[in-house]
Design an enzyme around this catalytic site. Structure first.
Site, PDB file in Angstrom:
ATOM      1  N   HIS A 147       0.808  -1.221   0.000  1.00 54.33           N
ATOM      2  CA  HIS A 147       0.000   0.000   0.000  1.00 54.33           C
ATOM      3  C   HIS A 147       0.841   1.271   0.000  1.00 54.33           C
ATOM      4  O   HIS A 147       0.332   2.339  -0.291  1.00 54.33           O
ATOM      5  CB  HIS A 147      -0.935   0.023   1.210  1.00 54.33           C
ATOM      6  CG  HIS A 147      -0.253   0.318   2.508  1.00 54.33           C
ATOM      7  ND1 HIS A 147       0.486  -0.632   3.183  1.00 54.33           N
ATOM      8  CD2 HIS A 147      -0.169   1.450   3.250  1.00 54.33           C
ATOM      9  CE1 HIS A 147       0.982  -0.094   4.284  1.00 54.33           C
ATOM     10  NE2 HIS A 147       0.602   1.168   4.353  1.00 54.33           N
ATOM     11  N   ARG A 148       2.130   1.183   0.314  1.00 50.65           N
ATOM     12  CA  ARG A 148       2.939   2.406   0.426  1.00 50.65           C
ATOM     13  C   ARG A 148       3.202   2.993  -0.957  1.00 50.65           C
ATOM     14  O   ARG A 148       3.496   2.266  -1.906  1.00 50.65           O
ATOM     15  CB  ARG A 148       4.250   2.119   1.152  1.00 50.65           C
ATOM     16  CG  ARG A 148       4.026   1.697   2.584  1.00 50.65           C
ATOM     17  CD  ARG A 148       5.256   1.763   3.446  1.00 50.65           C
ATOM     18  NE  ARG A 148       4.914   1.346   4.808  1.00 50.65           N
ATOM     19  CZ  ARG A 148       4.399   2.136   5.735  1.00 50.65           C
ATOM     20  NH1 ARG A 148       4.181   3.416   5.442  1.00 50.65           N
ATOM     21  NH2 ARG A 148       4.096   1.687   6.928  1.00 50.65           N
TER      22      ARG A 148
END
Length: 363
Positions: free
Chosen positions: A209-210
């Site tokens: 998700h980063r």
């Protein structure tokens, strides 16, 4: 004594649930303590229904400030404005914040402006990476906190080096692990288990998700190709955020063994993690859970704020170079991955220690 407890996103509720249980336990012993649970509404999550709170065995929040949306600056301002009104209308003895989301920082600042003392649970952790919004939130929150509840000796040392006094520090452990150990018997088999005929230790779970991993399209494609090409014939279960799913679809990333599924509930996700061959992630919290569940964990980041998961847990920091995937997978499939050792204070009793210490404080 009244404690106002802040939660801004779904993972925060896993951290505050055992604190609420510990308060209720103290009340049952006739201690003068109560709480008010404030959800800032920082993140809207359609899965946070009544069932979500039932699973965590906590009541729904007393109020939702509905302060989500907008840029980080807009969100911070909305939370501060709404929480200021909350404190005026509902005076409290202590504001307790957890973790490192925007709500943590915004509510800590607002409380201090209203001359209300602040306790920070999970204080003192540091990645050293100022490009992460969470790191800025941690630094700012800890700079104005009165009572620091920490997960490790390293966190204590980080705080001491910034001038925090010993009598403000409480090494208590990790409330996320309290919830994990309490809920482990309740882990729930997700539909994907039977749909894909999964077997224990014969699949991998991944989360990404980063922005450093998912927003750089070329790197994301390289990462996914390396993961798919080096996981033998095992299925890859990828609970994926709709935004990330859109990027993956645009890049044409598809494979018969890659199964992109809707985000799962806490109980479903950890059912999968606990039975997986390994976890591939860029999340800090998942490295903690995987370690305690003794599941090999590969972290696609260049730094971590949770070094104890590397020193004593099952986590290894691979960095963000896709070429690091192949040797890590070889090590995994050769049966050479480390096992979790005992992590001090990660024993399921953190929240009780927090409330015991708070009851000693004179407000």
């Amino acid at each position: 004594m009244l404690i106002t407890i802040i939660a801004g996103a779904r993972p925060n509720f896993m951290k505050i649930a055992p604190i609420i249980h510990a308060i209720q336990k103290a009340k049952d012993k006739s201690e003068n303590i109560d709480y008010r649970l404030v959800h800032t509404g920082q993140h809207y999550d359609k899965k946070m229904s009544g069932d979500f709170f039932d699973q965590l065995e906590i009541p729904a929040p007393h109020t939702n400030l509905e302060s989500g949306g907008g840029s980080q600056a807009e969100q911070t301002a909305k939370i501060m404005l709404a929480f200021e009104k909350e404190l005026i209308n509902n005076p409290t003895d202590l504001v307790l914040v957890v973790g490192d989301v925007t709500s943590t920082m915004a509510c800590a600042i607002t409380a201090q402006k209203q001359q209300v003392k602040v306790a920070h649970v999970e204080a003192g952790i540091r990645s050293g990476d100022w490009s992460m919004p969470e790191e800025i939130n941690r630094l700012l929150t800890d700079s104005i906190t009165n009572y620091f509840f920490t997960t490790s000796d390293l966190a204590n040392n980080n705080l001491k080096s910034s001038g925090v006094k010993d009598n403000q520090l409480f090494f208590v452990g990790n409330t996320m692990i309290d919830t994990l150990l309490k809920q482990r018997p309740n882990f729930k088999k997700p539909e994907v288990w039977d749909e894909l005929s999964l077997n224990e230790k014969e699949y991998l779970v991944m989360t990404l998700h980063r922005p450093a991993n998912v927003d750089e399209e070329t790197k994301l494609k390289e990462l996914m190709d390396e993961i798919v090409n080096n996981t033998n014939d095992l299925p890859l279960i990828f609970p994926v955020h709709p935004r990330t799913a859109k990027i993956l679809k645009k890049l044409g990333i598809m494979h018969p063994r890659l199964h992109m599924v809707e985000p799962l509930s806490y109980l479903e996700f950890n059912y999968l993690v606990g039975r997986a061959k390994a976890v591939i992630t860029d999340s800090g919290g998942i490295t903690e859970e995987a370690s305690i569940l003794n599941v090999p964990c590969m972290t696609l980041r260049d730094n971590t704020e949770r070094p104890e998961t590397i020193e004593l847990g099952t986590n290894e920091l691979l960095g963000t170079d896709p070429k690091a995937i192949q040797p890590a997978m070889q090590k995994l499939f050769n049966g050479e991955w480390k096992e979790c050792q005992e992590i001090p204070m990660w024993d399921g009793k953190c929240a009780e220690r927090i409330i015991d210490e708070i009851l000693k404080i004179k407000f």
